[in-house]
Design an enzyme around this catalytic site. Structure first.
Site: not given
Length: 467
Positions: A82, A156, A180
């Site tokens: 990420k 996210s 997330s």
């Protein structure tokens, strides 16, 4: 493909690592295979912010010459990281061009652990602006759901979940501040685990979202998630997923934490059906709701705004999108008014204690309804964003606030053809192994497709593993 060949993307991460350790395929061949898949598939999905083609191949070639390859738990396994987590030599943009584009000087500790276990970093995955939202669109682009390109991959960690679901990476690293990891894993039909506080090194951004954010694995199987979690936590015992060693007390709750939020009947039914699976396996399963209150919902919302406002202090906040500017302004105000206090988390944990004295596990839907639109949220109002995020994914955030471990696993197909029937498992602190055990039991009783159709509709890429 002949019957004697097996595509590398059909193998789980555990199987890939075993094949590399056994010398049946080289790390370089594995990495090249997945890089080709990214080249073919990602233009439609948008999961990757950065693809490390040359560096990943060079690192795979070097790994293949090591004399300890047979002892590495993730030998040659490609991973996606990420883009709010540092990878040496790559920028960490956090979904915004306002963050420095300078390469980071070193790896985050969790990336270092993955590399030490033999993993190869393919690239960095897309996040929304400042990792603030439950969608994966922002100024640097939008990540789309591999099962339905019109819908979000979730946020996210949307890019990480989409990369795994589309067969572009066997494993991905996410971070989870208010859902997330679990929101995008549920949206994309894969497994996502948020460990409890302190199990995996955090150090995410300014304050790990005021202590609520954790790094965790995204994978297509429970075994792979457990393997990656064991590396991230540096706890080998977590890699072995054994059946529950006792009769579990399981609460099933389909009521959203926030009053007035409607839960899709198919999502609620999936949780109830998974509860029946556990009951048939001999566990005690009853309907029971956690002690949600309006005060907890308001506290969680305040921490969300405040955490984003902290991250915004690292950039020129006046240049953020309107939704994020408003969010940060609210967060700054709440901090000034003293409405963001760790004591609120202590009160929530104290309120939960009797519930988890009565139950070993909580089972809920992961989402309340189908994932929302893939893009355009940066042009919509702050209220529209907050409302949409809160009402399609209301279930995960309370467990970041408590610091409890939680995971989401697929639970079947929605009638609208998306694999978005997903359930969340929650346990009190120290319950990661218990969650994985229950998840494996559910996986065996109700297996799911490992990849979205987009991963199977491409021209078959090179195999590379011959029996």
């Amino acid at each position: 493909m002949t019957s004697g060949d097996l595509s590398l993307s059909d193998l789980t991460a555990s199987e890939l690592a075993h094949a590399v350790r056994a010398g049946r395929v080289t790390p370089a061949a594995v990495v090249e295979h997945f890089l080709q898949r990214i080249e073919v598939i990602d233009p439609r999905v948008g999961a990757f912010e950065v693809v490390r083609r040359e560096r990943a191949l060079a690192e795979a070639e070097a790994l293949g010459t090591r004399d300890d390859l047979d002892r590495l738990p993730l030998a040659g396994v490609p991973v996606a990281i990420k883009d709010n987590t540092d990878v040496a030599g790559e920028p960490s943009r956090w979904g915004t061009p306002l963050m420095s584009a300078e390469p980071r000087p070193g790896d985050d500790e969790v990336v270092r652990r993955l590399r030490a276990a033999g993993a190869i970093v393919l690239g960095k995955t897309r996040v929304p602006e400042l990792s603030a939202w439950g969608t994966a669109d922002g100024p640097l682009g939008a990540c789309r759901n591999p099962w339905d390109l019109s819908r979000t991959a979730g946020g996210s960690s949307g890019g990480s979940a989409a990369a795994v679901a589309a067969g572009m990476a066997p494993l991905a690293l996410g971070s989870d501040g208010l859902g997330s990891i679990r929101i995008p894993a549920a949206a994309c039909g894969v497994v996502g685990v948020k460990p409890g506080t302190g199990v995996v090194p955090a150090g995410i951004g300014v304050s790990s979202w005021l202590g609520m954010a954790e790094h965790g694995p995204i994978a297509t199987t429970v075994e792979d998630a457990a393997l990656m979690l064991s590396v991230l936590a540096d706890r080998r015992n977590l890699a072995t997923v054994a059946p529950p060693d006792r009769r579990l007390r399981v609460a099933v709750s389909t009521r959203a934490p926030m009053a007035g939020v409607w839960v899709d009947r198919e999502f609620a039914a999936a949780a109830e059906e998974v509860g029946q699976i556990l009951a048939r396996a001999g566990h005690d399963v009853v309907p029971a709701d956690p002690p949600y209150t309006l005060g907890v919902v308001l506290d969680v919302s305040a921490f969300w705004c405040a955490a984003v406002s902290e991250e915004a202090e690292r950039v020129d906040a006046s240049r953020l999108s309107a939704r994020t500017r408003r969010h940060t302004a609210v967060g700054r105000l709440l901090r000034r008014l003293g409405r963001v206090r760790q004591e609120a988390r202590d009160r929530w944990r104290a309120r939960l204690a009797p519930f988890f004295q009565a139950f070993d596990l909580l089972l809920t839907p992961s989402l309340a309804r189908l994932p929302i639109a893939a893009d355009g949220w940066g042009e919509r109002s702050w209220l529209a964003n907050v409302y949409s995020n809160a009402t399609y994914a209301p279930f995960p955030a309370a467990w970041n606030f408590a610091g409890y471990p939680a995971a989401t696993i697929p639970a079947g197909l929605h009638s609208r053809a998306l694999p978005l029937l997903s359930v969340q498992l929650v346990a009190p602190p120290g319950g990661e192994a218990l969650i994985l055990s229950a998840a494996r039991l559910i996986e065996e009783a109700r297996p799911w497709p490992r990849h979205a159709p987009i991963a199977m509709t491409q021209q078959e890429l090179p195999a590379g593993l011959s029996h």
